[in-house]
Structure formats: structure tokens, C-alpha cells
Design an enzyme around this catalytic site. Sequence first.
Site, PDB file in Angstrom:
ATOM      1  N   ASN A   1      31.152 -98.699  29.200  1.00  0.00           N
ATOM      2  CA  ASN A   1      31.691 -99.907  28.554  1.00  0.00           C
ATOM      3  C   ASN A   1      32.315-100.860  29.577  1.00  0.00           C
ATOM      4  OD1 ASN A   1      33.996 -98.572  29.289  1.00  0.00           O
ATOM      5  ND2 ASN A   1      34.800 -98.280  27.225  1.00  0.00           N
TER       6      ASN A   1
ATOM      7  N   GLU B   1      40.255 -99.838  29.817  1.00  0.00           N
ATOM      8  CA  GLU B   1      39.231-100.020  28.790  1.00  0.00           C
ATOM      9  C   GLU B   1      39.101-101.504  28.415  1.00  0.00           C
ATOM     10  OE1 GLU B   1      37.407 -97.652  28.247  1.00  0.00           O
ATOM     11  OE2 GLU B   1      38.401 -95.770  27.807  1.00  0.00           O
TER      12      GLU B   1
ATOM     13  N   ASP C   1      43.408 -92.101  38.351  1.00  0.00           N
ATOM     14  CA  ASP C   1      43.848 -91.784  36.995  1.00  0.00           C
ATOM     15  C   ASP C   1      43.948 -90.286  36.755  1.00  0.00           C
ATOM     16  OD1 ASP C   1      41.095 -91.450  37.196  1.00  0.00           O
ATOM     17  OD2 ASP C   1      40.602 -93.059  35.818  1.00  0.00           O
TER      18      ASP C   1
HETATM   19  C1  F6R Z   1      37.352 -91.668  37.095  1.00  0.00           C
HETATM   20  C2  F6R Z   1      37.382 -93.020  36.577  1.00  0.00           C
HETATM   21  C3  F6R Z   1      36.342 -93.544  35.658  1.00  0.00           C
HETATM   22  C4  F6R Z   1      34.922 -93.197  36.068  1.00  0.00           C
HETATM   23  C5  F6R Z   1      33.906 -93.765  35.066  1.00  0.00           C
HETATM   24  C6  F6R Z   1      32.479 -93.382  35.429  1.00  0.00           C
HETATM   25  O1  F6R Z   1      38.447 -91.428  37.957  1.00  0.00           O
HETATM   26  O2  F6R Z   1      38.291 -93.706  36.863  1.00  0.00           O
HETATM   27  O3  F6R Z   1      36.470 -94.944  35.571  1.00  0.00           O
HETATM   28  O4  F6R Z   1      34.672 -93.715  37.349  1.00  0.00           O
HETATM   29  O5  F6R Z   1      34.193 -93.264  33.801  1.00  0.00           O
HETATM   30  O6  F6R Z   1      32.340 -92.010  35.292  1.00  0.00           O
HETATM   31  P1  F6R Z   1      30.995 -91.252  35.749  1.00  0.00           P
HETATM   32  O7  F6R Z   1      30.950 -91.339  37.229  1.00  0.00           O
HETATM   33  O8  F6R Z   1      31.203 -89.834  35.288  1.00  0.00           O
HETATM   34  O9  F6R Z   1      29.875 -91.957  35.077  1.00  0.00           O
END
Ligand code: F6R
Length: 251
Positions: A136, A143, A67
Site C-alpha cells: 500500500n 500507513e 520499526d
Molecule cells: C520493515 C518495514 C516495512 C517493510 C515493508 C515491505 O521494517 O519497515 O515497511 O519494508 O512492509 O516488506 P517486504 O520486504 O516483506 O515486502
Amino acid sequence: MKLIKAKDYDSMSRKAANIIAAQLILKPDSVLGLATGSSPVGIYRQLIEWYRDGDIDFAACSTVNLDEYAGLTADNKQSYAWFMQTNLFDHVNITSKNINIPNGANPDADGECARYNQVIGDVGGVDLQLLGIGHNGHIGFNEPGDAFEKDTHCVALAQSTIDANARFFGPGETVPTHAYTMGIRSIMSARKILLIATGEAKADILYKAMCGSITPAVPASVLQLHSDVTVVADQAALAKFEAAGVKVSSH
Ligand code: F6R
């Protein structure tokens, strides 16, 4: 699904990096699906170390990132393109033409998502997809919703995600509200999935995602339907599994 317990963040990072290194050693021209955020930083650090030691080689591999924030250019220090350059790509021998990340600077959301779907097809699909998990239950930026999202699409980030991301932005910097993300179908098409989780703040959602109902309300729960998922998590993130008596291996 295989659950692997690590004692702490560093151990989780090493175990997960071992899985990626094995993938590269066994198939040097692998397509690696990569993630950003705080969870994978230790993995990238470990891979760089093994690259410097001559144990792994990125010359033939390609990468596809999950992403990117819409509206940020690759030279913006908050972009995921910048994150990947500084945390991994600048330090290993990957060929720049083999690096793929959605172009956040493209204002044509439909055009950019279609281009990215084509890129994933052109590289032959993802061999090993690394995933973090949001508080979440999001994976990539899929999401919680009413239906599982499909391929790459533009998403309005949930307020809880915007709040969680705010820690990376300085005072006065606008935290992006939209992102381009691979969809659930793109993620589920990966041949293997490696999900990492660290810290007690992820314990509830990790358990819900892996042991609860499969529902778009918890996007990561769809991974229960994938035939080759490995979860590497530290003790704190696995607390609920152990409390529920779910068997977790240490290797
Ligand atoms: C990042 C992504 C997100 C993160 C998720 C967890 O490329 O796709 O889904 O993997 O938000 O983020 P952290 O590792 O910062 O807790």
C-alpha cells in the site's frame, strides 16, 4: 532519484549490499538505518558473506531500525529485534550497544517513541536508510493517511499490512495490530536513502510512489522530495517504469 535495475532478487540484493558496503568502507562509523521484512534478507546474507571474507567491518558502525511490533519482547521470534539478530547481527562484529530498535515491550507508547527519537538524535542521525515498500506504499509502518506522520510514533497497522504480515506467524499466533515506527520526518532526515523492491506484486505501487503524485495516501511518494534516493529493484518490480519509458540504469 537514481533507479537501478537488477535482473532478479539475488542481483538486487548484491547491488544494494554493495551500496551499504561502500558506505561502511568510506565511513566505518556510519549510522545505518535498517529494515526488516522479506526484501532485505538477501542483502543481509551478502553483507555477512563479505564480512566473513574480511571486506567489511561493522565494529564502529551503529544501527537504527525502522520499526518494531508493539507488545512483542526482543526474545519473541516474531519480533523485529529477533529478525535482526538472526538475519544479521549474530553473524557480524557489530557492538551490541550500537544496535538500536524500538522496544516493543514498552507499554508506554509515548515514552518509547520519545526515547527512540532521542536515540536517533544522539547517534547523530542516519547516514544511509534502507527501506522496503509495502503493497500500500507504506515505508517503515507509516500507513496511508491524511497527513505525513512525523517522528517515531505508535501506529495502528492497516488491515492489508496485518494480512501481509500474517505469513510470518504460525497458526494460533496473534498477528500484532500496532507498531512503533520511525515517522516520515525521521526517514526524510536520513542523509541517503536506499529503497529496494522485488517482484511483480510491487510493480504498481513502486511506480505510483516514484512517478505519481506526492501524497500521504502513498507514503513512499514523499521520497520524491529527498535529494539522495537510490532505488534498486528487480525487473519485475520495475515493469511499469519500462512500459512508461522511464530511463532505468543497470548499474
Ligand atoms: C520493515 C518495514 C516495512 C517493510 C515493508 C515491505 O521494517 O519497515 O515497511 O519494508 O512492509 O516488506 P517486504 O520486504 O516483506 O515486502
